[in-house]
Design a protein around this motif. Structure first.
Motif, PDB file in Angstrom:
ATOM      1  N   THR A  62     -23.516 -16.537  73.316  1.00 43.28           N
ATOM      2  CA  THR A  62     -22.314 -16.708  72.509  1.00 43.28           C
ATOM      3  C   THR A  62     -22.378 -15.724  71.345  1.00 43.28           C
ATOM      4  O   THR A  62     -23.420 -15.574  70.702  1.00 43.28           O
ATOM      5  N   PHE A  63     -21.272 -15.071  71.089  1.00 44.10           N
ATOM      6  CA  PHE A  63     -21.211 -14.049  70.047  1.00 44.10           C
ATOM      7  C   PHE A  63     -20.144 -14.427  69.014  1.00 44.10           C
ATOM      8  O   PHE A  63     -19.052 -14.861  69.371  1.00 44.10           O
ATOM      9  N   LYS A  64     -20.491 -14.230  67.756  1.00 48.28           N
ATOM     10  CA  LYS A  64     -19.593 -14.579  66.657  1.00 48.28           C
ATOM     11  C   LYS A  64     -18.890 -13.338  66.125  1.00 48.28           C
ATOM     12  O   LYS A  64     -19.523 -12.301  65.875  1.00 48.28           O
ATOM     13  N   ALA A  65     -17.584 -13.437  65.910  1.00 44.22           N
ATOM     14  CA  ALA A  65     -16.808 -12.318  65.376  1.00 44.22           C
ATOM     15  C   ALA A  65     -17.158 -12.101  63.913  1.00 44.22           C
ATOM     16  O   ALA A  65     -17.189 -13.045  63.119  1.00 44.22           O
TER      17      ALA A  65
ATOM     18  N   ASN B 283     -14.549 -17.241  58.749  1.00 45.31           N
ATOM     19  CA  ASN B 283     -14.455 -18.392  59.636  1.00 45.31           C
ATOM     20  C   ASN B 283     -15.261 -18.171  60.914  1.00 45.31           C
ATOM     21  O   ASN B 283     -15.697 -17.057  61.215  1.00 45.31           O
ATOM     22  N   ASP B 284     -15.435 -19.227  61.668  1.00 46.49           N
ATOM     23  CA  ASP B 284     -16.290 -19.216  62.846  1.00 46.49           C
ATOM     24  C   ASP B 284     -15.462 -18.981  64.107  1.00 46.49           C
ATOM     25  O   ASP B 284     -14.970 -19.920  64.727  1.00 46.49           O
ATOM     26  N   ALA B 285     -15.286 -17.718  64.483  1.00 43.80           N
ATOM     27  CA  ALA B 285     -14.579 -17.349  65.714  1.00 43.80           C
ATOM     28  C   ALA B 285     -15.604 -16.780  66.685  1.00 43.80           C
ATOM     29  O   ALA B 285     -16.346 -15.849  66.337  1.00 43.80           O
ATOM     30  N   ARG B 286     -15.653 -17.314  67.891  1.00 45.95           N
ATOM     31  CA  ARG B 286     -16.697 -16.943  68.831  1.00 45.95           C
ATOM     32  C   ARG B 286     -16.129 -16.621  70.214  1.00 45.95           C
ATOM     33  O   ARG B 286     -15.036 -17.065  70.571  1.00 45.95           O
TER      34      ARG B 286
ATOM     35  N   GLY C  87     -12.128 -20.712  68.233  1.00 44.02           N
ATOM     36  CA  GLY C  87     -11.790 -20.408  66.845  1.00 44.02           C
ATOM     37  C   GLY C  87     -10.861 -19.226  66.684  1.00 44.02           C
ATOM     38  O   GLY C  87     -10.416 -18.930  65.561  1.00 44.02           O
ATOM     39  N   TYR C  88     -10.543 -18.546  67.766  1.00 41.07           N
ATOM     40  CA  TYR C  88      -9.630 -17.406  67.702  1.00 41.07           C
ATOM     41  C   TYR C  88      -8.197 -17.834  67.398  1.00 41.07           C
ATOM     42  O   TYR C  88      -7.393 -17.029  66.952  1.00 41.07           O
ATOM     43  N   ASP C  89      -7.897 -19.084  67.672  1.00 40.32           N
ATOM     44  CA  ASP C  89      -6.546 -19.579  67.435  1.00 40.32           C
ATOM     45  C   ASP C  89      -6.417 -20.277  66.083  1.00 40.32           C
ATOM     46  O   ASP C  89      -5.407 -20.923  65.797  1.00 40.32           O
TER      47      ASP C  89
END
Length: 303
Positions: A103-106, A91-94, A68-70
């Motif tokens: 797993t860590f969410k931003a 949004n869901d960036a992990r 999701g970073y992109d």
């Protein structure tokens, strides 16, 4: 659902900014006496990283997986919280891998900077400081939200990046820099142009340092798995100066500069490194800095 996500982000930001009481960077000795403070603990952050040859190479520190970073962030908001400028999104960036164990969410990112280019970063490398530092804060997805995760031993993972002065503007920071004029005073909030988190980070994310530490602001919770990357980010002098035009307060009497905590004692903690220095596993970067930033911006803008 969107309103619930926004509320969760705001609450998490409230907790991370030291909701336990009023504090400032001038009298950091007082942090330890705040309610619920862990600021005098034995696993505090930031730290001074020793020379790479003194770090412990770990084969477990594999490459990260970014999900999701992109993608363009949704509902990006910048806020002057009286201690820094923080950018939140929904949004869901992990991130996973890298021996994070989960797993860590931003949840947000923020900056620390100095009054001039001789200081500003919180972490240091072998005694060397940098003009600024970027922290991308994530929470463990085993918890409902960041407000729950912040008090858990495995609750947070922060990605840290040193920022140096470059000869030209770094266009990838454009949305943030452009929005600073909208949040000059404590409490100011503004939307900003959507962007991709990946674009703000270095192209090479394989080489990094790892240690267990804390939040660098009250309550200094010792719940952070820190990753600080070897490759640095760059801003132009003019871009850095924009950060130095905002204020800690409402009356514009205190310019927001030197919002950093100095390195804390390691107290025997080991610092791990993701590459074998003796094996010369990391290539030397010989590309001219100006050209590298230009190519980087063009590459990202085209994607």
């Amino acid at each position: 659902m969107k309103s619930i996500l926004v509320l969760s982000v705001i609450l998490g930001q409230f907790l991370l900014s030291g909701a336990a009481g009023v504090w400032n960077y001038t009298d950091q000795a007082a942090w330890s006496s705040m309610p619920g403070s862990q600021c005098s603990g034995s696993n505090q952050s930031p730290i001074n990283f020793p020379p790479m040859v003194e770090m412990v190479y770990s084969e477990n520190l594999k490459a990260f997986t970014f999900t999701g970073y992109d993608q363009l962030v949704t509902s990006p908001t910048i806020v002057n919280n009286g201690h820094s400028v923080t950018v939140t999104f929904t949004n869901d960036a992990r991130v996973s891998g890298g021996d994070l164990g989960s797993t860590f969410k931003a949840a947000q990112f923020h900056f620390h900077w100095g009054n001039d280019n001789t200081r500003g970063s919180e972490h240091t490398y072998n005694g060397m400081t940098y003009p600024a530092e970027l922290h991308v804060v994530h929470y463990n997805t085993k918890y409902a939200d960041i407000s729950e995760a912040v008090s858990k031993p495995d609750g947070l993972a922060v990605l840290g990046f040193f920022i140096e002065v470059g000869p030209i503007h770094n266009c990838n920071f454009g949305p943030v820099i452009d929005a600073l004029k909208n949040v000059p005073d404590k409490g100011n909030t503004s939307s900003l142009t959507p962007f991709k988190l990946r674009h703000m980070l270095p192209m090479q994310l394989r080489d990094y340092y790892r240690y267990m530490g804390s939040l660098t602001t009250p309550p200094c919770s010792e719940t952070v798995k820190w990753t600080v990357f070897r490759d640095r980010l760059y801003m132009s002098e003019e871009q850095l100066q924009e950060f130095r035009k905002i204020y800690f307060d409402l009356s514009k009497s205190k310019v927001m500069v030197d919002n950093w905590r100095p390195p804390q004692p390691r107290n025997g903690r080991k610092v791990y490194i993701s590459f074998d220095v003796n094996a010369n596993s990391s290539p030397v970067h010989l590309v001219n800095l100006s050209l590298a930033i230009f190519i980087f911006c063009v590459q990202w803008l085209a994607m």
